[in-house]
Design an enzyme around this catalytic site. Structure first.
Site, PDB file in Angstrom:
ATOM      1  N   TYR A  95     -16.938  13.235 -17.826  1.00 29.25           N
ATOM      2  CA  TYR A  95     -17.375  11.850 -17.696  1.00 29.25           C
ATOM      3  C   TYR A  95     -18.487  11.799 -16.650  1.00 29.25           C
ATOM      4  O   TYR A  95     -18.417  12.455 -15.604  1.00 29.25           O
ATOM      5  CB  TYR A  95     -16.184  10.977 -17.305  1.00 29.25           C
ATOM      6  CG  TYR A  95     -16.547   9.596 -16.846  1.00 29.25           C
ATOM      7  CD1 TYR A  95     -17.347   8.766 -17.632  1.00 29.25           C
ATOM      8  CD2 TYR A  95     -16.102   9.111 -15.626  1.00 29.25           C
ATOM      9  CE1 TYR A  95     -17.689   7.490 -17.203  1.00 29.25           C
ATOM     10  CE2 TYR A  95     -16.426   7.841 -15.191  1.00 29.25           C
ATOM     11  CZ  TYR A  95     -17.229   7.039 -15.986  1.00 29.25           C
ATOM     12  OH  TYR A  95     -17.569   5.778 -15.557  1.00 29.25           O
TER      13      TYR A  95
ATOM     14  N   ARG B  10       0.824  -1.206   0.000  1.00 26.22           N
ATOM     15  CA  ARG B  10       0.000   0.000   0.000  1.00 26.22           C
ATOM     16  C   ARG B  10       0.864   1.265   0.000  1.00 26.22           C
ATOM     17  O   ARG B  10       0.410   2.345  -0.357  1.00 26.22           O
ATOM     18  CB  ARG B  10      -0.948  -0.019   1.203  1.00 26.22           C
ATOM     19  CG  ARG B  10      -2.022   1.027   1.159  1.00 26.22           C
ATOM     20  CD  ARG B  10      -3.283   0.603   1.920  1.00 26.22           C
ATOM     21  NE  ARG B  10      -3.048  -0.086   3.159  1.00 26.22           N
ATOM     22  CZ  ARG B  10      -2.828   0.515   4.347  1.00 26.22           C
ATOM     23  NH1 ARG B  10      -2.797   1.841   4.409  1.00 26.22           N
ATOM     24  NH2 ARG B  10      -2.630  -0.191   5.422  1.00 26.22           N
TER      25      ARG B  10
ATOM     26  N   LYS C 156      -8.636   2.971 -20.205  1.00 27.35           N
ATOM     27  CA  LYS C 156      -8.985   3.215 -21.599  1.00 27.35           C
ATOM     28  C   LYS C 156      -7.758   3.045 -22.507  1.00 27.35           C
ATOM     29  O   LYS C 156      -7.272   1.952 -22.696  1.00 27.35           O
ATOM     30  CB  LYS C 156      -9.608   4.605 -21.726  1.00 27.35           C
ATOM     31  CG  LYS C 156     -10.693   4.905 -20.689  1.00 27.35           C
ATOM     32  CD  LYS C 156     -11.805   3.888 -20.667  1.00 27.35           C
ATOM     33  CE  LYS C 156     -13.029   4.321 -19.864  1.00 27.35           C
ATOM     34  NZ  LYS C 156     -12.845   4.508 -18.439  1.00 27.35           N
TER      35      LYS C 156
ATOM     36  N   ASP D 250      -8.653  16.367 -17.592  1.00 24.06           N
ATOM     37  CA  ASP D 250      -8.820  14.952 -17.911  1.00 24.06           C
ATOM     38  C   ASP D 250      -8.374  14.751 -19.352  1.00 24.06           C
ATOM     39  O   ASP D 250      -8.983  15.272 -20.285  1.00 24.06           O
ATOM     40  CB  ASP D 250     -10.295  14.562 -17.727  1.00 24.06           C
ATOM     41  CG  ASP D 250     -10.521  13.053 -17.837  1.00 24.06           C
ATOM     42  OD1 ASP D 250      -9.784  12.406 -18.604  1.00 24.06           O
ATOM     43  OD2 ASP D 250     -11.443  12.537 -17.186  1.00 24.06           O
TER      44      ASP D 250
END
Length: 406
Positions: A128, A74, A218, A193
């Site tokens: 989005y 982590r 993507k 973005d």
């Protein structure tokens, strides 16, 4: 389009295509390796607990990556770090911080600013759909003011922590002048973005954006088989993001980091090939009487949005080669109806006000042959127009006004 990375080979900066292949892998030959290794460890042995304590204290203090061997997954992972290094080089930033998804990445940015008491966000629609919902619902305690690009400066407040835009925008492909937007932000960080454009088509940091967001699911992955998100930014902000990632646990899995690093190596080839096909399809759709309007970015790209005269759901049901599915950026072509799926979570009035009409379809063009794709779209469009309705001329080219206006 070749972009200098700042890394030099033989006295000259590397081209983007070269950097995409080699960034994050520069040390492999010295280790006798050709492919990047996958480190799946969740924890790492250390016999010096005093040194471990000091390293953890240092990370807690400033978020800098711990020196020496890894500590705990982590806190950081070597395979994920290779992807972060590569993406930062491609975007032209100091650093990049990867997360389990694009939404986890955006959430971390908001949490960083919220922790500083800067809960107000100025944003331009469309974004989005889930980004829109996260901001508008105030799920992380943020407050959003939606504006046209020209209204950004006037919307800023003392507690404004972020300005967020997407260009080309999802799903209308509206484009913004990022340099002008960054200027309007003043000292407030601009988050751009860049999922649709990728660093192959534009690098927002060069135009003044402090933060560059990607849904790595993507184009960066590119094969529809990995989920991730990443923020490219300066090292100061990266340290804050790492602390949030450690505290909230939105880490990218090492196997995903490996797949994303591998995906970057073919990113320029994939984006350019798909963009050439998309440009051809956009032209054919714009000339088709069954299509009311086509949105295609001036910078190019592999995304097309188009509005049909007939029933968009019939088009979705009629494709056979094209896959009717949410998401984008894969090697195969996908089509979806934003008002039903990706932007369904946005209120109908807000959705339509941002240019997302009920007859809009979004096409993510893949690597298939253009003639095969056109044959499938042609058949799916069918008669394409209700009886008695006249065709209207299709318009090509998305503009900022189309996507960000009222």
């Amino acid at each position: 389009m070749n972009m200098d990375s700042g890394i030099r080979t033989g006295g000259r900066p590397r081209a983007l295509a070269t950097e995409a292949v080699h960034a994050g892998r520069d040390d492999l030959a010295a280790q006798g390796l050709h492919a990047a290794p996958i480190d799946l460890s969740t924890t790492y042995p250390s016999y010096d607990s005093r040194a471990e304590a000091a390293r953890i204290d240092a990370f807690a203090a400033d978020g800098a990556e711990p020196e020496g061997p890894p500590v705990y997954a982590r806190l950081g992972n070597p395979t994920v770090a290779r992807f972060e290094t590569a993406l930062a080089r491609l975007e032209g930033t100091d650093s990049a911080v990867a997360f389990a998804s694009g939404m986890a990445a955006l959430s971390a940015v908001l949490l960083v600013r919220n922790a500083m008491g800067l809960r107000h966000v100025v944003a331009v629609r469309p974004l989005y759909g889930c980004s829109d919902h996260l901001l508008n619902a105030g799920l992380l305690g943020s407050e959003v003011t939606w504006v046209d690009p020209a209204g950004i400066a006037d919307a800023l407040r003392p507690d404004t922590g972020l300005v967020m835009v997407e260009s080309p925008a999802n799903p209308t492909l509206a484009e913004l002048d990022l340099r002008a937007v960054a200027h309007a932000c003043g000292s407030v960080p601009l988050l751009a973005d860049n999922t649709f454009a990728t660093p192959v088509l534009q690098r927002p940091a060069e135009q003044g954006a402090r933060l560059v967001l990607h849904s790595a699911t993507k184009y960066l992955g590119g094969h529809g088989d990995v989920m991730g998100g990443v923020v490219a930014c300066d090292e100061e902000f990266a340290r804050q993001l790492r602390q949030v990632r450690f505290a909230t646990g939105g880490v990218l899995h090492p196997l995903a980091g490996y797949l994303l690093l591998r995906g970057l190596s073919t990113l320029p080839v994939r984006v350019r090939a798909a963009s050439a096909t998309a440009a051809e399809l956009a032209g054919r759709l714009a000339a088709d009487p069954r299509v009311a309007r086509v949105h295609y970015p001036r910078i190019g790209g592999a995304m097309i949005a188009f509005e049909v005269h007939g029933d968009p759901h019939e088009v979705i049901a009629g494709v056979r080669l094209v896959t009717p599915a949410v998401s984008l950026g894969s090697v195969d072509t996908l089509i979806q109806h934003p008002a039903s799926i990706s932007h369904r979570i946005v209120a109908a009035d807000d959705r339509r006000g941002a240019g997302v009409s009920d007859r809009l379809l979004r096409l993510s063009v893949g690597l298939e042959d253009v003639e095969d794709l056109w044959a499938d779209l042609d058949a799916a469009l069918g008669s394409g127009r209700p009886d008695g309705e006249e065709a209207h001329p299709a318009l090509s080219g998305a503009t900022a006004a189309e996507g960000a206006g009222a």
